[in-house]
Design an enzyme around this catalytic site. Sequence first.
Site, mmCIF file in Angstrom:
data_model
loop_
_atom_site.group_PDB
_atom_site.id
_atom_site.type_symbol
_atom_site.label_atom_id
_atom_site.label_comp_id
_atom_site.label_asym_id
_atom_site.label_seq_id
_atom_site.Cartn_x
_atom_site.Cartn_y
_atom_site.Cartn_z
ATOM 1 C CB SER A 1 -0.922 0.005 1.220
ATOM 2 O OG SER A 1 -0.182 -0.196 2.396
ATOM 3 C CB SER A 2 4.046 2.204 1.639
ATOM 4 O OG SER A 2 4.780 1.048 1.357
ATOM 5 C CG ASP B 1 7.375 -3.135 -2.788
ATOM 6 O OD1 ASP B 1 7.560 -4.249 -3.332
ATOM 7 O OD2 ASP B 1 7.406 -2.965 -1.567
HETATM 8 C C1 GLA Z 1 9.054 -5.201 0.739
HETATM 9 C C2 GLA Z 1 10.011 -4.177 0.159
HETATM 10 C C3 GLA Z 1 10.522 -4.638 -1.212
HETATM 11 C C4 GLA Z 1 11.067 -6.058 -1.149
HETATM 12 C C5 GLA Z 1 10.084 -6.993 -0.456
HETATM 13 C C6 GLA Z 1 10.670 -8.356 -0.233
HETATM 14 O O1 GLA Z 1 7.891 -5.269 -0.029
HETATM 15 O O2 GLA Z 1 9.399 -2.931 0.042
HETATM 16 O O3 GLA Z 1 11.499 -3.733 -1.673
HETATM 17 O O4 GLA Z 1 12.321 -6.085 -0.526
HETATM 18 O O5 GLA Z 1 9.660 -6.487 0.791
HETATM 19 O O6 GLA Z 1 10.944 -8.978 -1.438
#
Ligand code: GLA
Length: 382
Positions: free
Chosen positions: A126-127, A171
């Site tokens: 969500s972030s 993400d």
């Molecule tokens: C979170 C982080 C990503 C990644 C995942 C694990 O979502 O924001 O950058 O490291 O964990 O794969």
Amino acid sequence: MKQQLITNFYQLFNRTDGLTYFSPARVNLIGEHIDYNGGYVFPCALSIGTYGIIGKRNDNIINVSSHSFGKMYQFSLDNLERDPLVSWADYIKGVIVALHKRGYKITHGFDLYIHGNMPYGAGLSSSASLESLIVVMLDDMFNLNISLEDKALIGQDAENNFVGVNSGIMDQFAVLAGKKNHAIMLNTNTLEYKYVPLELNDYRLLIVNTNKKRGLADSKYNERYKETRKALSILKPIYLISNLCELKPSILPQIKDLLDDVIFKRVRHVVTEQDRTIKASNALINHNLEMFGELMIQSHESLKNDYDVTGIELDTLQSLLMKHGALGARMTGAGFGGSCVAIVNKDLVKDLTLKVLESYKEIIGYEPSFIETSVSDGTHKF
Ligand code: GLA
């Protein structure tokens, strides 16, 4: 949704000139905890996420209101400090600070209304969905012409340096670059990427939230980050590497004695996960879903035993998904709670859902949620 956003925007700000945007959630199919070690990741964007409507102001005031977090919150472009009482607004401030740092000028304030329809704390990012929404809105509003890569880096900068989580680029990149019915094979070292059609034929992608309340996830995440940095500092001068994902699995026996047991296990996860991710994307390209499922299972085992980021809820959910017929299942995202992703034959989905729901509740004490969504495009205006 568009009409609802316009109505709310009018009620809140008495204006009709808002522009509407959507920014997706993401699910990672495989390649976990290696985006901060220069590895490959294989995520896709989802049809759930964060909607927003925005209008420029003539002063330097920013008014934000959120459907999920309630209450109007006001701050000024001259005071972009974190506010522990309104932590969701940190993602907005963090993006503005990251834009300023790179010389992009945000010269006016704005009115903004946000409506998320994704679960929070479910490992679906969500972030990044919110950060990317803000980057894309401000890029349009101030004609900044920022490239896709830089938009993702700006979101990551907000997360790393403003919010304080040492997350990788996956993400933000997945949320921004998402493509309907495609997964993204992203090299997090070079930011080169390619789309792979998600052709699952008789199979469905299932996302199931453990509903575990998020606790110390961010500090545990930063701990893993530090552990892998420590490993890199030891191995770098010996193997002349710039990130851990350059190491091949065959080198593992050689490096065992150079690292303490815990750090060695972390490295073993990183190195083998990189290998699995490359194999998994090839398996999907070759329509070998059995192989893809097998690699998902191995990924979960490695995240459980070597990287230690699963926990009883994720492990229970993953094993129930497998027990009741999934072709493959694994935790997705940062872990420590959050969701599992699974591949399930369409004829088994109904039966599996009932059985997993029942058994999970019996073992854990509350129900998991099955998330209705599909694979969608990245952040866009609509
Ligand atoms: C979170 C982080 C990503 C990644 C995942 C694990 O979502 O924001 O950058 O490291 O964990 O794969």
